[in-house]
Design a protein around this motif. Structure first.
Motif, PDB file in Angstrom:
ATOM      1  N   THR A  16       7.702  14.270  16.085  1.00 29.54           N
ATOM      2  CA  THR A  16       6.773  13.513  16.929  1.00 29.54           C
ATOM      3  C   THR A  16       6.701  14.051  18.353  1.00 29.54           C
ATOM      4  OG1 THR A  16       8.510  11.911  17.432  1.00 29.54           O
ATOM      5  CG2 THR A  16       7.064  11.410  15.582  1.00 29.54           C
ATOM      6  N   LEU A  73       1.254  10.097   9.784  1.00 30.41           N
ATOM      7  CA  LEU A  73       2.009   8.869  10.031  1.00 30.41           C
ATOM      8  C   LEU A  73       2.944   8.550   8.868  1.00 30.41           C
ATOM      9  CD1 LEU A  73      -0.674   6.582  11.708  1.00 30.41           C
ATOM     10  CD2 LEU A  73       1.371   7.554  12.773  1.00 30.41           C
ATOM     11  N   ALA A  96       7.928   6.011  17.475  1.00 30.27           N
ATOM     12  CA  ALA A  96       6.671   5.352  17.109  1.00 30.27           C
ATOM     13  C   ALA A  96       5.557   5.743  18.085  1.00 30.27           C
ATOM     14  CB  ALA A  96       6.855   3.845  17.089  1.00 30.27           C
ATOM     15  N   ALA A 112       7.014   8.294   8.981  1.00 23.53           N
ATOM     16  CA  ALA A 112       7.737   7.120   8.474  1.00 23.53           C
ATOM     17  C   ALA A 112       8.814   7.531   7.477  1.00 23.53           C
ATOM     18  CB  ALA A 112       6.754   6.144   7.834  1.00 23.53           C
ATOM     19  N   SER A 152       7.126  11.942  22.004  1.00 23.51           N
ATOM     20  CA  SER A 152       8.374  11.194  21.861  1.00 23.51           C
ATOM     21  C   SER A 152       9.438  11.686  22.842  1.00 23.51           C
ATOM     22  CB  SER A 152       8.899  11.294  20.435  1.00 23.51           C
ATOM     23  OG  SER A 152       9.239  12.627  20.126  1.00 23.51           O
TER      24      SER A 152
END
Length: 99
Positions: free
Chosen positions: A55, A23, A77, A27, A59
């Motif tokens: 991702t 994560l 996200a 980011a 995603s």
């Protein structure tokens, strides 16, 4: 499986060190892509592709959303959370059982 048990398992999966590192990496990649895209005068920056690839595949499912920055951020996200959950579950399953 009840909602409480599911949220407990999700919390355990997402608090695993490997999931947290993933994560954090996502980011950093997203921040880098936003900065590079904002600083690009030509409007031809392909930096946003990197967070999508980091991702994937989750995603990429949401890429069909309307073309807007918030929808792209939502897709990234969502993909990061799904992948981090899978990473956390796999890491916990592969650890030797301690007594």
């Amino acid at each position: 499986m009840t909602g409480t048990a599911l949220s407990h398992r999700l919390r355990h999966a997402l608090t695993d060190v490997f999931a947290l590192v993933y994560l954090a990496l996502c980011a950093v990649l997203l921040t880098w892509a936003l900065v590079v895209t904002a600083l690009d005068d030509s409007g031809e920056s392909m930096a946003a592709v990197i967070p999508f690839l980091a991702t994937a595949p989750a995603s990429l499912v949401l890429l069909l959303l309307p073309d807007h920055l918030t929808m792209s951020l939502l897709a990234i996200a969502f993909g990061a959370l799904v992948n981090a959950t899978v990473i956390g579950w796999c890491a916990r399953a592969l650890r030797p059982m301690s007594r």
